[in-house]
Design an enzyme around this catalytic site. Structure first.
Site, PDB file in Angstrom:
ATOM      1  N   LYS A 112       0.815  -1.210   0.000  1.00  0.00           N
ATOM      2  CA  LYS A 112       0.000   0.000   0.000  1.00  0.00           C
ATOM      3  C   LYS A 112       0.857   1.272   0.000  1.00  0.00           C
ATOM      4  O   LYS A 112       0.436   2.308  -0.486  1.00  0.00           O
ATOM      5  CB  LYS A 112      -0.921   0.032   1.220  1.00  0.00           C
ATOM      6  CG  LYS A 112      -1.842  -1.176   1.372  1.00  0.00           C
ATOM      7  CD  LYS A 112      -2.905  -1.229   0.310  1.00  0.00           C
ATOM      8  CE  LYS A 112      -4.035  -2.206   0.645  1.00  0.00           C
ATOM      9  NZ  LYS A 112      -3.633  -3.616   0.641  1.00  0.00           N
TER      10      LYS A 112
HETATM   11  C1  LIG Z   1      -4.255  -4.726   0.234  1.00  0.00           C
HETATM   12  C2  LIG Z   1      -3.453  -5.959   0.174  1.00  0.00           C
HETATM   13  C3  LIG Z   1      -3.713  -6.965  -0.764  1.00  0.00           C
HETATM   14  C4  LIG Z   1      -4.863  -6.878  -1.732  1.00  0.00           C
HETATM   15  O1  LIG Z   1      -4.679  -5.882  -2.715  1.00  0.00           O
HETATM   16  P1  LIG Z   1      -5.926  -5.313  -3.544  1.00  0.00           P
HETATM   17  O2  LIG Z   1      -5.383  -4.200  -4.339  1.00  0.00           O
HETATM   18  O3  LIG Z   1      -6.929  -4.885  -2.544  1.00  0.00           O
HETATM   19  O4  LIG Z   1      -6.420  -6.447  -4.383  1.00  0.00           O
HETATM   20  C5  LIG Z   1      -2.885  -8.066  -0.792  1.00  0.00           C
HETATM   21  N1  LIG Z   1      -1.864  -8.191   0.092  1.00  0.00           N
HETATM   22  C6  LIG Z   1      -1.596  -7.254   1.012  1.00  0.00           C
HETATM   23  C7  LIG Z   1      -0.483  -7.479   1.962  1.00  0.00           C
HETATM   24  C8  LIG Z   1      -2.367  -6.103   1.078  1.00  0.00           C
HETATM   25  O5  LIG Z   1      -2.094  -5.181   1.999  1.00  0.00           O
END
Ligand SMILES: *Cc1c(COP(=O)(O)O)cnc(C)c1O
Length: 499
Positions: A112
């Site tokens: 993120k």
């Molecule tokens: C948010 C997240 C995901 C999922 O990603 P999306 O874009 O919501 O599909 C997968 N792994 C981790 C560690 C995340 O923080």
């Protein structure tokens, strides 16, 4: 370049307006009206460049209402410090066909950060262009990683305040501690009794409630979103697919022009959608492989065309993917259904009224021509962490393990030997209990998070990142929990508004 809404394709806004608003007033998501196309030369030029320069090149294709200086300022601010790896998002070899794209070298150790380190810069520049007098309130629903990454990105950013809601029993102890100990003079954090979908639905409701909006406006405040429904979250993610491909070429894994697969551990469908955009722009991609945990709503949809959120919700060891309503799927469907907002309105009314929808055979065929999908339960996730550690000497987190498992199954089933990049979305120390349990085959209780961190370090000699190890002994400052019906009240309280 302009943007329209998935639920009203007659709308046309600039990228600054799309980023400022976060979500369209009709409830739809902002999408580009057409995609910029790249040539092999574009990629050739990226190969020798730094991540920041790669980001500049890709972002300038989308943010055409930003000046070059503004884009430079934003990308420098986001990526020049804060990431602990000089390549920002390095690609490392795993097996003969698989490479890992590490997206977790940012301040909160999850992917993120790739977007949320940049979003505050994009958003404050966008607000200056569109509504300079307003203070922006960022409202976030999080399944764990977004919340912390958004708090870090927006803390002490002038002209913004940020409020985060997370499911009380739906995040890892480390994730919870990361959020409840957040520093900054413009931040608020609150747990809710409910799951991530409850938090997300609550936040979406607050966003589109005209009365709440009016109340905020009296105080010169306006909502925006840092969730992946905001275009400013998605566009930074397109960059690292280009960057990964450039590194695959640089590392001799493919020649420029040869196709790769991307495997992505998926929840809200933002990360993999960014890969789809990169592909539609001309990045050489063979298949996009969508990996889910036991919450397999996407696996079913991408293989059968039937989306059904009316199913048991599973709390898993990969909590950031514990999602039954994948918001960004709406964007994919808009593009695949010929940019027809009537179709989208029909599908999504069905989703909100009946909890399900089914797409046409034609739409499903188009989806299947690009996407493969698979799922992996907790046992398989832990088995995969152990196997990857033993056989490849690579320590991966639970989300990445889901992707590795789904990729292995895909490769076995199809015999496809296309070089594949697996997105690694979190540092393993964010989920020490599950990872330690997997590599030692013993059961650990959640009581002693930092004891487990130490033990995992001793056993593997993989160093825990200082951002996580440094939380030891820190006292939580945000201890509030509310019912999902009381989220609005909580927002006013955190903003010091008596409404
Ligand atoms: C948010 C997240 C995901 C999922 O990603 P999306 O874009 O919501 O599909 C997968 N792994 C981790 C560690 C995340 O923080």
């Amino acid at each position: 370049m302009n943007y329209t809404s998935t639920r009203n394709n007659t709308l046309s806004v600039t990228s600054a307006e799309a980023i400022t608003k976060g979500i369209s007033t009709d409830g739809g998501l902002f999408v580009p009206t057409s995609l910029p196309k790249i040539t092999p030369d574009f990629i050739e030029e990226l190969i020798s460049k730094s991540y920041i320069d790669r980001a500049r090149q890709v972002l300038s294709l989308f943010l055409t209402d930003f000046t070059k200086e503004e884009i430079d300022f934003c990308t420098d601010g986001a990526y020049s410090t804060g990431f602990s790896h000089e390549k920002v998002a390095p690609v490392v070899s795993l097996t003969d066909t698989a490479s890992i794209l590490e997206l977790w070298h940012g301040p909160t150790c999850a992917f993120k950060d790739m977007a949320l380190q940049l979003l505050p810069y994009l958003l404050t520049k966008s607000v200056k262009k569109t509504a300079p007098e307003q203070e922006i309130v960022i409202l976030v629903a999080t399944s764990g990683d977004t919340g912390k990454a958004a708090l870090e990105g927006f803390r002490d950013v002038d002209g913004t305040r940020i409020l985060v809601f997370y499911p009380n029993d739906g995040v890892s102890p480390m994730q919870k501690l990361q959020m409840t100990t957040q520093e900054g003079n413009n931040v608020g954090v609150c747990a809710i009794y409910g799951n991530f979908d409850d938090a997300q639905t609550g936040v979406k409701k607050i966003f589109t409630d005209e009365n709440i909006k009016a109340e905020l406006l009296k105080h010169n405040l306006a909502f925006s979103s840092a969730n992946s429904i905001n275009w400013g979250r998605l566009v930074p993610q397109i960059v690292y697919y280009f960057s990964a491909y450039a590194d695959m070429v640089a590392g001799g894994k493919v020649r420029n022009g040869e196709k790769v697969n991307f495997t992505v551990p998926t929840g809200n469908f933002g990360n993999i959608l960014a890969a789809y955009y990169a592909m539609e722009m001309g990045l050489p991609v063979n298949r996009l492989i969508c990996a889910s945990n036991a919450n397999d709503v996407l696996t079913e949809f991408l293989t059968e065309g039937h989306y059904n959120r009316v199913r048991p919700f599973h709390t898993t060891v990969s909590p950031s993917m514990d999602i039954l309503i994948s918001s960004n799927l709406e964007r994919l469907l808009f593009h695949i259904c010929g940019e027809n907002s009537d179709t989208i309105n029909t599908l999504f009314s069905s989703l909100s009224e009946k909890g399900e929808y089914t797409v046409s055979e034609e739409t499903l065929a188009k989806i299947k021509s690009v996407f493969s999908a698979g799922k992996c339960d907790d046992n398989k996730t832990k088995e995969t962490i152990a196997k990857v550690w033993k056989e490849n000497n690579y320590l991966c987190d639970t989300h990445t393990a889901v992707a590795v498992a789904v990729y292995n199954e895909y490769k076995e089933k199809t015999g496809d030997l296309t070089p594949t990049v697996i997105a690694s979305t979190a540092n393993p120390y964010k989920f020490s209990q599950a990872v330690l349990g997997a590599v030692t085959d013993e059961k650990y209780s959640a009581a002693d998070e930092f004891g487990m961190v130490d033990e995992l370090q001793q056993i593997t000699s993989v160093k825990a990142p200082s951002q996580l190890a440094g939380l030891k002994g820190k006292e939580p400052v945000f201890k509030g929990i509310c019912n999902k019906e009381d989220m609005t009240k909580e927002v006013f309280k955190l903003l010091n508004i008596n409404a």
